[in-house]
Design a protein around this motif. Structure first.
Motif, mmCIF file in Angstrom:
data_model
loop_
_atom_site.group_PDB
_atom_site.id
_atom_site.type_symbol
_atom_site.label_atom_id
_atom_site.label_comp_id
_atom_site.label_asym_id
_atom_site.label_seq_id
_atom_site.Cartn_x
_atom_site.Cartn_y
_atom_site.Cartn_z
ATOM 1 N N ARG A 337 0.816 -1.216 0.000
ATOM 2 C CA ARG A 337 0.000 0.000 0.000
ATOM 3 C C ARG A 337 0.850 1.267 0.000
ATOM 4 N NH1 ARG A 337 -3.152 -3.307 -1.201
ATOM 5 N NH2 ARG A 337 -2.460 -2.267 -3.066
ATOM 6 N N HIS A 338 2.143 1.149 0.315
ATOM 7 C CA HIS A 338 3.027 2.315 0.292
ATOM 8 C C HIS A 338 3.502 2.646 -1.117
ATOM 9 C CE1 HIS A 338 3.232 1.005 4.482
ATOM 10 N NE2 HIS A 338 3.580 2.225 4.785
ATOM 11 N N GLY A 339 3.216 1.765 -2.069
ATOM 12 C CA GLY A 339 3.638 2.025 -3.446
ATOM 13 C C GLY A 339 5.106 2.409 -3.519
ATOM 14 N N PRO A 340 5.412 3.557 -4.160
ATOM 15 C CA PRO A 340 6.826 3.920 -4.354
ATOM 16 C C PRO A 340 7.474 4.611 -3.159
ATOM 17 C CG PRO A 340 5.395 5.463 -5.479
ATOM 18 C CD PRO A 340 4.493 4.441 -4.870
ATOM 19 N N PHE A 341 6.798 4.612 -2.012
ATOM 20 C CA PHE A 341 7.349 5.302 -0.844
ATOM 21 C C PHE A 341 8.196 4.398 0.040
ATOM 22 C CE2 PHE A 341 4.131 8.165 -2.259
ATOM 23 C CZ PHE A 341 4.538 9.423 -1.854
ATOM 24 N N GLU A 342 9.255 4.980 0.599
ATOM 25 C CA GLU A 342 10.024 4.299 1.641
ATOM 26 C C GLU A 342 9.126 4.172 2.868
ATOM 27 O OE1 GLU A 342 13.507 6.591 2.416
ATOM 28 O OE2 GLU A 342 14.222 6.494 0.365
ATOM 29 N N PRO A 343 9.277 3.189 3.731
ATOM 30 C CA PRO A 343 10.323 2.168 3.684
ATOM 31 C C PRO A 343 9.966 0.917 2.875
ATOM 32 C CG PRO A 343 9.143 1.991 5.757
ATOM 33 C CD PRO A 343 8.495 3.096 4.985
ATOM 34 N N HIS A 344 8.858 0.995 2.066
ATOM 35 C CA HIS A 344 8.624 -0.143 1.161
ATOM 36 C C HIS A 344 9.731 -0.117 0.104
ATOM 37 C CE1 HIS A 344 6.866 -3.217 -1.186
ATOM 38 N NE2 HIS A 344 6.065 -2.492 -1.937
ATOM 39 N N ARG A 345 9.843 1.023 -0.588
ATOM 40 C CA ARG A 345 10.986 1.160 -1.482
ATOM 41 C C ARG A 345 12.247 1.321 -0.636
ATOM 42 N NH1 ARG A 345 11.257 6.019 -5.696
ATOM 43 N NH2 ARG A 345 12.516 7.027 -4.094
ATOM 44 N N LEU A 346 13.357 0.788 -1.109
ATOM 45 C CA LEU A 346 14.606 0.836 -0.348
ATOM 46 C C LEU A 346 15.118 2.269 -0.235
ATOM 47 C CD1 LEU A 346 16.657 -2.238 -1.653
ATOM 48 C CD2 LEU A 346 14.995 -2.108 0.208
ATOM 49 N N PRO A 347 15.928 2.560 0.812
ATOM 50 C CA PRO A 347 16.508 3.899 0.952
ATOM 51 C C PRO A 347 17.444 4.218 -0.210
ATOM 52 C CG PRO A 347 17.487 2.359 2.526
ATOM 53 C CD PRO A 347 16.335 1.666 1.893
ATOM 54 N N MET A 348 17.702 5.519 -0.399
ATOM 55 C CA MET A 348 18.484 5.998 -1.550
ATOM 56 C C MET A 348 19.830 5.283 -1.733
ATOM 57 S SD MET A 348 16.835 8.082 -3.372
ATOM 58 C CE MET A 348 17.911 9.159 -4.307
ATOM 59 N N GLU A 349 20.565 5.065 -0.624
ATOM 60 C CA GLU A 349 21.894 4.441 -0.761
ATOM 61 C C GLU A 349 21.792 3.102 -1.480
ATOM 62 O OE1 GLU A 349 20.382 6.058 2.131
ATOM 63 O OE2 GLU A 349 21.160 4.397 3.352
#
Ligand code: 13P
Ligand code: 13P
Ligand code: MG
Ligand code: MG
Ligand code: MG
Ligand code: MG
Length: 371
Positions: A337-349
């Motif tokens: 449900r978070h789609g492209p948002f962290e922390p579903h998507r991995l952090p930038m590093e």
């Protein structure tokens, strides 16, 4: 009498996408390993799959990092890649990142977990196979097996393992390692391995005074980093592990118990998302929802006195793990449900090794300084 157990794996083409291994690839690998067993290069083998990863499980007398055994695995992967190309499978040869074999598959793309062991009177072993995640996914479960008394009753009640274990931890970034003792250095160990994308448990050893020599590993994890070899994103290095059980080591059920909790790991879609790792029997190791969620298969073996693999027993084929599977689906739903948002998507590093920088680069010239 020493025997080496080698698990060497590679993604050499998915069917379809990144979902599973086509049976013809398994057959091709079986033919090549079957011939090698006939010629005596290896004692025994089994070809398993987890998701789109082909897993060669082998026993032999040639020790770890054997050019002959690694070369055999390389040949099997190469031959299966040819079949994958004929079938037009997705990412045929994905993990074979070098053209010519030079004695050892390490740093060439495939993942490797190997241990040379002195066979005990009875040698129960579990091989773990994960897809859609990275080596650090083993940090939490391996820690719990060998160092957490709430997981492993034997640490408390068995005098043969009460002294604890030694953990070899690799710093993936700086290419160095450290050995930490538990229970004395439990908090130091956790300080490192909680950062699972950087510090990865490579091996566990017994301590002095254990019935197994302190130089013989009792657990080993593959820790290859594909992006360092490839220089660009070519999929996560879906890891494997070998764990010995019983007789002064965690009992079989203590080895499996950590997976009753589907912990969060990095990987999943495009190797760019956090999600739960779901313990499944082999026939359910075909990740399709958002290319996941990540899977773990556990195969149980007894190694015979002659070094043969008596198995596999598909250990997560037990309704007692249904709850973990349901929980994993629930967590997957929540994370999605978070789609492209962290922390579903991995952090930038960690996105640095994916295709994201290509998108960000295009925006670069649109930025202006803020007064
Ligand atoms: P058994 O009595 O079935 O051998 O089990 C012993 C044990 O250690 C179980 O964890
Ligand atoms: P694999 O690492 O299993 O090939 O998966 C790559 C991927 O991008 C899945 O979405
Ligand atoms: Mg793949
Ligand atoms: Mg894979
Ligand atoms: Mg992969
Ligand atoms: Mg056999």
């Amino acid at each position: 009498e020493k025997v080496t157990l080698s698990v060497i794996k590679a993604d050499i083409g998915g069917w379809p996408g990144h979902s599973r291994v086509h049976p013809q690839l398994v057959e091709t690998a079986e033919e090549i390993l079957g011939r090698a067993r006939g010629e005596g290069t290896i004692i025994d083998f089994y070809v398993a799959t987890c998701g789109d990863d082909l897993q060669l499980i082998m026993t032999h007398k040639k020790g770890v990092d054997s050019p002959e055994v690694h070369g055999l695995a390389w040949d099997a992967f190469k031959a299966a890649t040819e079949v994958a190309k004929e079938l037009g499978l997705y990412g045929a040869g994905q993990d074979l990142l070098r053209d010519a074999f030079s004695g050892n598959v390490r740093g060439m793309g495939p993942g490797v977990a190997e241990m040379e062991i002195t066979l005990r009177k009875s040698e129960p072993v579990v091989t773990f196979h994960m897809d859609k995640t990275e080596p650090g996914a083993f940090n939490l479960p391996i820690f719990r097996m060998f160092a957490d008394p709430f997981n492993t009753a034997g640490l408390v009640i068995d005098p043969k393992m009460h002294m604890g274990f030694r953990f070899e931890v690799w710093d993936i970034l700086k290419h160095r390692r450290v050995i930490l003792n538990t229970p004395e250095e439990l908090y130091d160990l956790l300080a490192l391995i909680g950062a699972k994308s950087r510090y990865v448990i490579k091996r566990v050893y017994p301590k002095e005074g254990h019935s197994i020599s302190k130089d013989e590993p009792v657990a080993v994890v593959s820790t290859e980093k594909l992006y360092e070899v490839a220089g660009e994103y070519v999929g996560k290095d879906d890891p494997v592990a070998i764990v010995r059980a019983q007789g002064g080591l965690p009992a079989l059920g203590e080895v499996l118990e950590p997976f009753a909790f589907p912990h969060l790991v990095s990987g999943w879609m495009r190797g760019s998302h956090n999600g739960p790792v779901m313990p499944v029997p082999m026939h359910q190791a075909n990740p399709t929802r958002f290319d996941g969620p990540p899977r773990v298969v556990a195969l149980g073996w007894q190694i015979s006195p002659r070094g043969e693999l008596v198995g596999p027993v598909d250990l997560f084929d037990d309704p007692a793990f249904d709850h973990a599977r349901r929980k994993a689906v629930e967590i997957a739903e929540y994370m999605r449900r978070h789609g492209p948002f962290e922390p579903h998507r991995l952090p930038m590093e960690e996105m640095e090794y994916t295709t994201l920088p290509g998108v960000l680069e295009r925006l670069e010239e649109r930025f202006e300084d803020i007064e």
